[in-house]
Write an enzyme that holds these catalytic residues in place. Structure first.
Site, PDB file in Angstrom:
ATOM      1  CB  CYS A   1      -5.024  24.053  -3.343  1.00 32.28           C
ATOM      2  SG  CYS A   1      -5.939  23.288  -2.070  1.00 32.28           S
ATOM      3  CG  LEU A   2      -8.316  29.103  -1.845  1.00 26.07           C
ATOM      4  CD1 LEU A   2      -9.731  29.491  -1.567  1.00 26.07           C
ATOM      5  CD2 LEU A   2      -7.408  30.245  -1.400  1.00 26.07           C
TER       6      LEU A   2
ATOM      7  N   GLY B   1     -11.661  29.093  -6.708  1.00 28.58           N
ATOM      8  CA  GLY B   1     -12.749  27.909  -6.855  1.00 28.58           C
ATOM      9  C   GLY B   1     -12.594  27.304  -5.208  1.00 28.58           C
TER      10      GLY B   1
ATOM     11  CG  HIS C   1     -11.209  20.438  -3.305  1.00 29.07           C
ATOM     12  ND1 HIS C   1      -9.656  19.791  -1.981  1.00 29.07           N
ATOM     13  CD2 HIS C   1     -10.411  21.510  -3.465  1.00 29.07           C
ATOM     14  CE1 HIS C   1      -9.029  20.760  -1.976  1.00 29.07           C
ATOM     15  NE2 HIS C   1      -9.124  21.780  -3.166  1.00 29.07           N
TER      16      HIS C   1
ATOM     17  CG  HIS D   1      -7.497  22.264  -8.046  1.00 29.23           C
ATOM     18  ND1 HIS D   1      -6.406  22.521  -7.311  1.00 29.23           N
ATOM     19  CD2 HIS D   1      -8.795  22.593  -6.427  1.00 29.23           C
ATOM     20  CE1 HIS D   1      -6.423  22.618  -6.810  1.00 29.23           C
ATOM     21  NE2 HIS D   1      -7.373  22.659  -5.784  1.00 29.23           N
ATOM     22  CD  GLU D   2     -12.690  24.013  -6.348  1.00 30.19           C
ATOM     23  OE1 GLU D   2     -12.256  23.355  -5.204  1.00 30.19           O
ATOM     24  OE2 GLU D   2     -11.550  24.938  -6.558  1.00 30.19           O
TER      25      GLU D   2
ATOM     26  CD  GLN E   1     -10.599  23.880  -0.401  1.00 32.83           C
ATOM     27  OE1 GLN E   1     -11.134  24.309  -2.288  1.00 32.83           O
ATOM     28  NE2 GLN E   1      -9.008  24.332  -0.359  1.00 32.83           N
TER      29      GLN E   1
END
Ligand code: NI
Length: 185
Positions: free
Chosen positions: A108-109, A55, A154, A150-151, A60
């Site tokens: 997380c990236l 995702g 963000h 999660h997204e 990000q």
């Protein structure tokens, strides 16, 4: 299912924790439904794929816009693939014998490397619009539901480590930063 052309975008660098204020504040709603929005969504899919993520939120890759993409298996192993512009999140009641919440590892990236356990709703739905401004929804379970939560976090300026106790958060960020104290680019 992957639609033809969905991954024709250009991968952009991932913003890491503390690397850009856009990651740490709420993103602006999308108001222009034009070719630039379409290219941005394609670039987000490309960026997620290049980074081997499940995702990705627009901030990000340094873009202040309420958009996320997802390509993540649900509780049955079925891939949930899509994107939502201007999403709103609704945690859903469990169906039959599903749990209300699930505690599993999350990463997380933008905090590359470590994972930590976090409770999330087992089933969730996101409502928003597509690149043409038409209403869309994604409902998911398990890991994909976790990803939706999660997204949207963000896009509200919240990275998952922000939900953890401070000492654990600092340990995870130090782990992500590596021995030299620099987050990877
Ligand atoms: Ni993330």
């Amino acid at each position: 299912m992957r639609l033809p052309g969905r991954y024709d975008g250009v991968a952009r660098p991932i913003v890491t924790y503390g690397g850009d204020p856009v990651l740490h504040r709420p993103c602006a709603p999308v108001t222009e439904f034009d070719g630039a929005l379409r290219r941005l969504v394609l670039d987000m899919f490309a960026s997620m794929t290049a980074a081997d993520g499940v995702g990705l939120a627009a901030n990000q890759i340094g873009v202040d816009a309420r958009i996320f993409v997802i390509d993540c298996p649900d509780a049955t192993g079925q891939d949930v693939v899509g994107y939502v512009v201007n999403p709103t999140l609704t945690p859903l009641d469990p169906v039959e014998d599903e749990p209300v919440e699930e505690v599993t590892e999350e990463g997380c990236l933008s905090v590359p490397g470590p994972y930590a356990e976090l409770p999330r709703a087992f089933r969730a739905r996101v409502d928003g619009v597509d690149v043409a401004g038409k209403p869309v929804s994604i409902e998911a379970t398990g890991m994909a539901a976790r990803c939706l939560q999660h997204e949207v976090d963000h896009l509200d300026g919240v990275v998952y480590v922000d939900r953890l106790p401070e000492d654990l958060r600092e340990r995870l960020l130090a782990e992500a930063a590596g021995p030299n104290g620099d987050l990877p680019a």
